[in-house]
Design a protein around this motif. Structure first.
Motif, PDB file in Angstrom:
ATOM      1  N   GLN A   1      39.476  37.803  -6.614  1.00  0.00           N
ATOM      2  CA  GLN A   1      38.660  37.866  -7.828  1.00  0.00           C
ATOM      3  C   GLN A   1      37.419  36.978  -7.683  1.00  0.00           C
ATOM      4  O   GLN A   1      36.309  37.395  -8.009  1.00  0.00           O
ATOM      5  N   ASP A   2      37.600  35.770  -7.178  1.00  0.00           N
ATOM      6  CA  ASP A   2      36.490  34.855  -6.959  1.00  0.00           C
ATOM      7  C   ASP A   2      35.503  35.441  -5.950  1.00  0.00           C
ATOM      8  O   ASP A   2      34.290  35.382  -6.139  1.00  0.00           O
ATOM      9  N   ALA A   3      36.029  36.035  -4.875  1.00  0.00           N
ATOM     10  CA  ALA A   3      35.169  36.625  -3.845  1.00  0.00           C
ATOM     11  C   ALA A   3      34.362  37.793  -4.406  1.00  0.00           C
ATOM     12  O   ALA A   3      33.170  37.936  -4.098  1.00  0.00           O
ATOM     13  N   PHE A   4      34.992  38.634  -5.232  1.00  0.00           N
ATOM     14  CA  PHE A   4      34.257  39.752  -5.830  1.00  0.00           C
ATOM     15  C   PHE A   4      33.177  39.247  -6.777  1.00  0.00           C
ATOM     16  O   PHE A   4      32.075  39.795  -6.817  1.00  0.00           O
ATOM     17  N   LEU A   5      33.475  38.201  -7.516  1.00  0.00           N
ATOM     18  CA  LEU A   5      32.471  37.617  -8.398  1.00  0.00           C
ATOM     19  C   LEU A   5      31.297  37.076  -7.582  1.00  0.00           C
ATOM     20  O   LEU A   5      30.138  37.331  -7.896  1.00  0.00           O
ATOM     21  N   ARG A   6      31.602  36.370  -6.511  1.00  0.00           N
ATOM     22  CA  ARG A   6      30.544  35.842  -5.638  1.00  0.00           C
ATOM     23  C   ARG A   6      29.757  36.969  -4.979  1.00  0.00           C
ATOM     24  O   ARG A   6      28.537  36.879  -4.845  1.00  0.00           O
ATOM     25  N   ALA A   7      30.460  38.018  -4.565  1.00  0.00           N
ATOM     26  CA  ALA A   7      29.782  39.171  -3.954  1.00  0.00           C
ATOM     27  C   ALA A   7      28.840  39.821  -4.959  1.00  0.00           C
ATOM     28  O   ALA A   7      27.702  40.181  -4.629  1.00  0.00           O
TER      29      ALA A   7
END
Length: 179
Positions: free
Chosen positions: A40-46
């Motif tokens: 979830q954090d990675a998708f937000l950062r992406a």
């Protein structure tokens, strides 16, 4: 491009790789909920960095972000591997004994492999997961892990050797012959 088109392009480029992102996070973090949080954090950062994405392979780009999030999490939490308690109710079976034995043997082999993978250092575990489970070629692994392709090949070879050593049945030692 308007905002709606950019969002559609993001989803088209990144969303197909959600399973690969979770798989990598799960193997690196060794904890289901932490992996979900990391993805979830990675998708937000992406999504936040989407304007800097230069096109190309969305999978390698996303997995690089997932990898960074996971390693940041590992540095912050220094977690030990989770230990799963054995339970007769969970692992037992009331089916045909031969079938139960076959299923149990498969579970033991799968469990041994999972445990052996868990004991690998993260840098070895990630190349095994990316290559063997996600099917990434060496060049993409090099891009995701931000290491030279030769290092990918060497880590993969060393990871395979370590897994083989872990999974090889222990050979009984021969008694020393005294003269």
């Amino acid at each position: 491009m308007d905002e709606h088109e950019e969002q559609a392009r993001f989803e088209e480029s990144v969303m197909p790789h959600l399973d690969a992102a979770y798989n990598l996070a799960r193997w690196l973090l060794r904890h289901e909920h932490d992996a979900e949080d990391a993805v979830q954090d990675a998708f937000l950062r992406a999504h936040q960095a989407w304007g800097r994405f230069r096109g190309g392979d969305g999978r390698a780009w996303l997995l690089t972000i997932v990898r960074h999030v996971c390693y940041s999490h590992l540095r912050q939490h220094r977690r030990q591997p989770a230990v799963e308690e054995f339970s007769d109710e969970t692992h037992g079976s009331t089916h045909d004994p031969a079938e139960a034995n076959a299923v149990a043997w498969h579970e033991v082999k799968s469990g041994l492999l999972r445990e052996a993978l868990d004991r690998l250092a993260p840098e070895f575990r990630e190349v095994i997961v990316l290559h063997e489970l996600e099917g990434l070629p060496y060049r993409e692994i090099a891009a995701v892990a931000e290491i030279p392709i030769g290092t990918v090949m060497s880590r993969l070879a060393r990871a395979r050797q370590k897994l083989q050593a872990e999974l090889a049945p222990a050979k009984p030692k021969e008694p020393a012959h005294e003269q």
